[in-house]
Design a protein around this motif. Structure first.
Motif, mmCIF file in Angstrom:
data_model
loop_
_atom_site.group_PDB
_atom_site.id
_atom_site.type_symbol
_atom_site.label_atom_id
_atom_site.label_comp_id
_atom_site.label_asym_id
_atom_site.label_seq_id
_atom_site.Cartn_x
_atom_site.Cartn_y
_atom_site.Cartn_z
ATOM 1 N N PRO A 61 -3.886 -5.329 6.039
ATOM 2 C CA PRO A 61 -4.883 -6.074 5.260
ATOM 3 C C PRO A 61 -5.640 -7.119 6.068
ATOM 4 O O PRO A 61 -6.842 -7.325 5.843
ATOM 5 N N TYR A 76 -9.181 -6.612 -3.029
ATOM 6 C CA TYR A 76 -9.002 -5.202 -2.656
ATOM 7 C C TYR A 76 -7.574 -4.904 -2.214
ATOM 8 O O TYR A 76 -7.008 -5.604 -1.368
ATOM 9 N N ASN A 77 -7.030 -3.841 -2.774
ATOM 10 C CA ASN A 77 -5.717 -3.324 -2.385
ATOM 11 C C ASN A 77 -5.922 -2.125 -1.476
ATOM 12 O O ASN A 77 -6.409 -1.085 -1.925
ATOM 13 N N PRO A 90 -2.736 1.260 -2.924
ATOM 14 C CA PRO A 90 -2.037 1.020 -4.191
ATOM 15 C C PRO A 90 -0.698 1.741 -4.306
ATOM 16 O O PRO A 90 0.116 1.385 -5.161
ATOM 17 N N THR A 111 3.975 0.056 -3.291
ATOM 18 C CA THR A 111 4.375 -0.905 -4.320
ATOM 19 C C THR A 111 5.555 -1.779 -3.918
ATOM 20 O O THR A 111 5.845 -2.770 -4.598
ATOM 21 N N ALA A 129 -1.344 -8.346 -1.307
ATOM 22 C CA ALA A 129 -2.519 -7.474 -1.408
ATOM 23 C C ALA A 129 -2.157 -6.130 -2.023
ATOM 24 O O ALA A 129 -2.964 -5.522 -2.741
ATOM 25 N N TYR A 130 -0.930 -5.661 -1.774
ATOM 26 C CA TYR A 130 -0.533 -4.337 -2.256
ATOM 27 C C TYR A 130 -0.139 -4.333 -3.733
ATOM 28 O O TYR A 130 0.188 -3.272 -4.275
ATOM 29 N N SER A 131 -0.188 -5.483 -4.358
ATOM 30 C CA SER A 131 0.104 -5.544 -5.790
ATOM 31 C C SER A 131 -1.171 -5.606 -6.637
ATOM 32 O O SER A 131 -1.105 -5.605 -7.869
ATOM 33 N N LEU A 132 -2.326 -5.652 -5.973
ATOM 34 C CA LEU A 132 -3.590 -5.745 -6.695
ATOM 35 C C LEU A 132 -3.946 -4.408 -7.342
ATOM 36 O O LEU A 132 -3.689 -3.343 -6.768
ATOM 37 N N GLN A 162 -6.472 -1.295 -8.752
ATOM 38 C CA GLN A 162 -7.682 -0.652 -8.238
ATOM 39 C C GLN A 162 -8.922 -1.365 -8.782
ATOM 40 O O GLN A 162 -8.924 -1.874 -9.907
ATOM 41 N N GLY A 222 -8.133 1.945 -2.922
ATOM 42 C CA GLY A 222 -8.082 0.810 -3.834
ATOM 43 C C GLY A 222 -9.280 0.712 -4.749
ATOM 44 O O GLY A 222 -9.414 -0.263 -5.488
#
Length: 323
Positions: free
Chosen positions: A14, A48-49, A52, A55, A61-64, A66, A143
């Motif tokens: 990220p 922005y992820n 996705p 998890t 960032a990976y919890s945002l 789409q 994402g």
């Protein structure tokens, strides 16, 4: 497209996305299905992820979720960069991505200004190119949600948006159609005046799905002063004289003489959209006609009303897609 090698933001940490020009203002990219078409995006970096599917990663960032996607189609002047930039503040606030394609002029000869608005011509299949761009975006930017889009366009972009809705209603979450000079009605006339021959234009099995259109939120937006004839009567007299001369002298591009984009515009845009709204009502389609006070043919003045329409639709989409 099979065999097309690309990479994904899932492969990029990220913290490197901005340096790699994969978030923020994305430089114009060539469409893989038609190199004459390019596109740009705006992707809010803070929302922005990049992957996705990841998890279990500790990086927030990976919890945002789409990002919903607004597709803003340019008019005849092809101001695609402005179509992107005008929506940046909204994208940052509402956490949405923005796509602005750029369709070339001249793809169908010297009068090819409007080819993309018709969706399918000999030189350009603009709606197929857009569908492929959406597929490409989905693979590079996982994402971004690309299966259902928020479609908007003004003037020529409004023409494209309306016709795309007719042929691909299943891909449209909500649509704003701004001040088109010409429209297609849901009648038996031939395309692009009507939809009576869509199978011959778009392929066997193509049909206009009225039921899907009926459940699609539709905004028709135009200025209260946008009721003049584009170019004026003298311009259209010149166009008709030119078509007659070309037909008589055996033009090397006879198809250009029959170009629907050269047909005389006889109605102002306010009257045109009013007529379209009324015809929709006859087909059980509820479209909102928003008339911007003291506005002529000025897309920037229509923008607040367009965003006012889109905001709750995006909220509803976000709520239902994660429920």
């Amino acid at each position: 497209m099979a065999g097309y090698n690309t990479f994904s933001t899932a492969l990029v940490p990220p913290q490197f996305l901005k340096s790699a020009f994969l978030v923020g203002k994305i430089p114009f990219r060539t469409s893989r299905s038609n190199p004459s078409v390019c596109y740009t995006l705006y992707i809010p970096p803070h929302a922005y992820n990049p992957d996705p599917s990841r998890t279990t990663d500790d990086n927030p960032a990976y919890s945002l979720p789409q990002l919903p996607l607004i597709v803003n189609i340019h008019g005849t002047g092809r101001n695609a960069e402005s179509c992107r930039d005008r929506l940046i503040d909204f994208a940052n606030k509402e956490h949405v991505a923005v796509l602005a394609p750029l369709f070339p002029a001249g793809s169908d000869g010297p009068f090819g200004l409007d080819s993309y608005m018709l969706l399918r011509t000999k030189g350009l299949s603009s709606e197929l190119v857009l569908l492929d761009i959406l597929e490409e975006i989905g693979s590079i930017w996982p994402g971004i949600s690309t299966q259902k889009i928020f479609l908007t366009g003004f003037s020529g972009g409004g023409q494209f948006a309306l016709r795309f809705l007719y042929i691909h209603a299943a891909r449209v979450q909500a649509i704003s159609i701004g001040a088109p000079g010409r429209v297609t009605f849901l009648n038996d006339q031939e395309w692009p005046k009507g939809v009576g021959n869509v199978e011959s234009i778009f392929g066997v099995g193509t049909r206009v799905d009225i039921e899907k259109i009926r459940v699609t939120p539709i905004q028709l937006v135009v200025g209260s002063e946008d009721n003049f004839i584009h170019g004026g009567d003298d311009f259209w007299t010149f166009v008709q004289d030119m078509k007659t001369r070309m037909a008589m002298t055996g033009t090397p591009n006879p198809q250009a003489v029959q170009d629907p984009s050269l047909e005389t515009i006889k109605t102002g845009r306010l009257d045109t959209l009013t007529k379209l709204r009324d015809s929709f009502q006859n087909d059980g389609i509820n479209a909102t006609l928003d008339i911007v006070p003291d506005m002529a043919h000025e897309s920037i003045k229509a923008l607040p009303m367009v965003l006012e329409f889109l905001q709750p639709q995006i909220g509803y989409f976000r709520k239902t897609s994660h429920s």
